[in-house]
Design a protein around this motif. Sequence first.
Motif, mmCIF file in Angstrom:
data_model
loop_
_atom_site.group_PDB
_atom_site.id
_atom_site.type_symbol
_atom_site.label_atom_id
_atom_site.label_comp_id
_atom_site.label_asym_id
_atom_site.label_seq_id
_atom_site.Cartn_x
_atom_site.Cartn_y
_atom_site.Cartn_z
ATOM 1 N N GLU A 68 0.796 -1.310 -0.180
ATOM 2 C CA GLU A 68 0.081 0.047 0.028
ATOM 3 C C GLU A 68 0.748 1.443 -0.127
ATOM 4 N N THR A 69 2.014 1.161 0.911
ATOM 5 C CA THR A 69 2.939 2.444 0.864
ATOM 6 C C THR A 69 3.474 2.711 -0.550
ATOM 7 N N LYS A 70 3.817 1.414 -1.328
ATOM 8 C CA LYS A 70 4.057 1.740 -2.839
ATOM 9 C C LYS A 70 3.278 2.346 -3.794
ATOM 10 N N VAL A 71 2.078 1.622 -3.605
ATOM 11 C CA VAL A 71 0.956 2.496 -4.322
ATOM 12 C C VAL A 71 0.637 3.895 -4.076
ATOM 13 N N ILE A 72 0.549 4.252 -2.712
ATOM 14 C CA ILE A 72 0.366 5.781 -2.125
ATOM 15 C C ILE A 72 1.585 6.676 -2.769
ATOM 16 N N SER A 73 2.839 6.155 -2.666
ATOM 17 C CA SER A 73 3.880 6.798 -3.141
ATOM 18 C C SER A 73 4.166 7.012 -4.445
ATOM 19 N N HIS A 74 3.525 6.056 -5.264
ATOM 20 C CA HIS A 74 3.247 6.362 -6.687
ATOM 21 C C HIS A 74 2.495 7.536 -6.977
ATOM 22 N N ARG A 75 1.144 7.208 -6.267
ATOM 23 C CA ARG A 75 0.265 8.376 -6.603
ATOM 24 C C ARG A 75 0.677 9.821 -6.148
ATOM 25 N N ILE A 76 1.580 9.631 -5.182
ATOM 26 C CA ILE A 76 2.059 11.024 -4.574
ATOM 27 C C ILE A 76 2.860 11.689 -5.886
ATOM 28 N N ASN A 77 3.619 10.773 -6.286
ATOM 29 C CA ASN A 77 4.542 11.343 -7.315
ATOM 30 C C ASN A 77 3.685 12.053 -8.538
ATOM 31 N N HIS A 78 2.798 11.329 -8.917
ATOM 32 C CA HIS A 78 1.830 11.748 -9.953
ATOM 33 C C HIS A 78 1.127 13.080 -9.627
ATOM 34 N N LEU A 79 0.727 13.100 -8.389
ATOM 35 C CA LEU A 79 0.172 14.356 -8.057
ATOM 36 C C LEU A 79 1.097 15.705 -7.943
ATOM 37 N N GLU A 80 2.363 15.304 -7.536
ATOM 38 C CA GLU A 80 3.382 16.202 -7.801
ATOM 39 C C GLU A 80 3.802 16.657 -9.012
ATOM 40 N N GLU A 81 3.804 15.653 -10.033
ATOM 41 C CA GLU A 81 3.996 15.980 -11.350
ATOM 42 C C GLU A 81 3.055 16.932 -11.643
ATOM 43 N N ASP A 82 1.518 16.656 -11.615
ATOM 44 C CA ASP A 82 0.490 17.471 -11.894
ATOM 45 C C ASP A 82 0.621 18.779 -11.446
ATOM 46 N N ILE A 83 0.799 19.016 -10.114
ATOM 47 C CA ILE A 83 1.188 20.264 -9.455
ATOM 48 C C ILE A 83 2.163 21.023 -10.007
ATOM 49 N N ALA A 84 3.406 20.591 -10.307
ATOM 50 C CA ALA A 84 4.300 21.211 -10.958
ATOM 51 C C ALA A 84 3.915 21.743 -12.476
ATOM 52 N N SER A 85 3.250 20.643 -13.126
ATOM 53 C CA SER A 85 2.617 21.011 -14.535
ATOM 54 C C SER A 85 1.513 22.410 -14.349
ATOM 55 N N LEU A 86 0.666 22.275 -13.521
ATOM 56 C CA LEU A 86 -0.130 23.347 -13.272
ATOM 57 C C LEU A 86 0.468 24.503 -12.965
ATOM 58 N N LYS A 87 1.399 24.581 -12.037
ATOM 59 C CA LYS A 87 2.277 25.744 -11.772
ATOM 60 C C LYS A 87 2.907 26.539 -12.807
ATOM 61 N N SER A 88 3.394 25.421 -13.863
ATOM 62 C CA SER A 88 4.211 26.035 -14.989
ATOM 63 C C SER A 88 3.132 26.612 -15.818
ATOM 64 N N ILE A 89 1.839 25.912 -15.956
ATOM 65 C CA ILE A 89 0.907 26.372 -16.925
ATOM 66 C C ILE A 89 0.341 27.903 -16.521
ATOM 67 N N LEU A 90 0.129 27.908 -14.972
ATOM 68 C CA LEU A 90 -0.325 29.093 -14.478
ATOM 69 C C LEU A 90 0.627 30.225 -14.156
ATOM 70 N N LYS A 91 1.822 29.839 -14.344
ATOM 71 C CA LYS A 91 2.884 30.665 -13.817
ATOM 72 C C LYS A 91 2.822 31.262 -12.484
ATOM 73 N N VAL A 92 2.276 30.318 -11.554
ATOM 74 C CA VAL A 92 2.256 30.548 -10.179
ATOM 75 C C VAL A 92 3.559 30.407 -9.392
ATOM 76 N N ASP A 93 4.120 31.281 -8.593
ATOM 77 C CA ASP A 93 5.131 31.043 -7.800
ATOM 78 C C ASP A 93 5.084 31.225 -6.494
#
Length: 147
Positions: free
Chosen positions: A103-128
């Motif tokens: 379960e920890t591996k599954v959650i860790s994997h999901r967190i990595n995807h969420l972090e990628e999504d957040i970084a992508s959104l920040k770059s799109i929205l140019k939020v610093d």
Amino acid sequence: MKNENQIAERLNQLVKSKGYSTKEFAELCDTTAPNMSGYLNGKRPIGIKILDKIKEVIPELDLNWLLYNESAEDLNALQEATSTYQIQNHSVDDAIKKLIDLETKVISHRINHLEEDIASLKSILKVDDMDSEMITKLKEIIKKDTH
């Protein structure tokens, strides 16, 4: 969608491995060559309609691999191991530890995807970070004023 550039790289790999030119693949997917070029270079987001067309053209395509760089077999094996793990010649503590590790591996994997999504959104929205702090302060002020 997840990181468009990574999806585009995998789609490019797939198209090349099948021996299609961009124009040929575009025709098979009922789209224009410029649109397909945009999908293949990450400049155009890949939507559900084009995914359906790609899947029609290449039925063996594993969408989990294309979108998330995971194979369906890996995900199924992990889910099966988590849901059907039987305790045989193991203590209960060992069994619980293995399930927690999975379960920890599954959650860790999901967190990595969420972090990628957040970084992508920040770059799109140019939020610093300065904007984020300001938004947090504004929320606090609004919360105080409404109570």
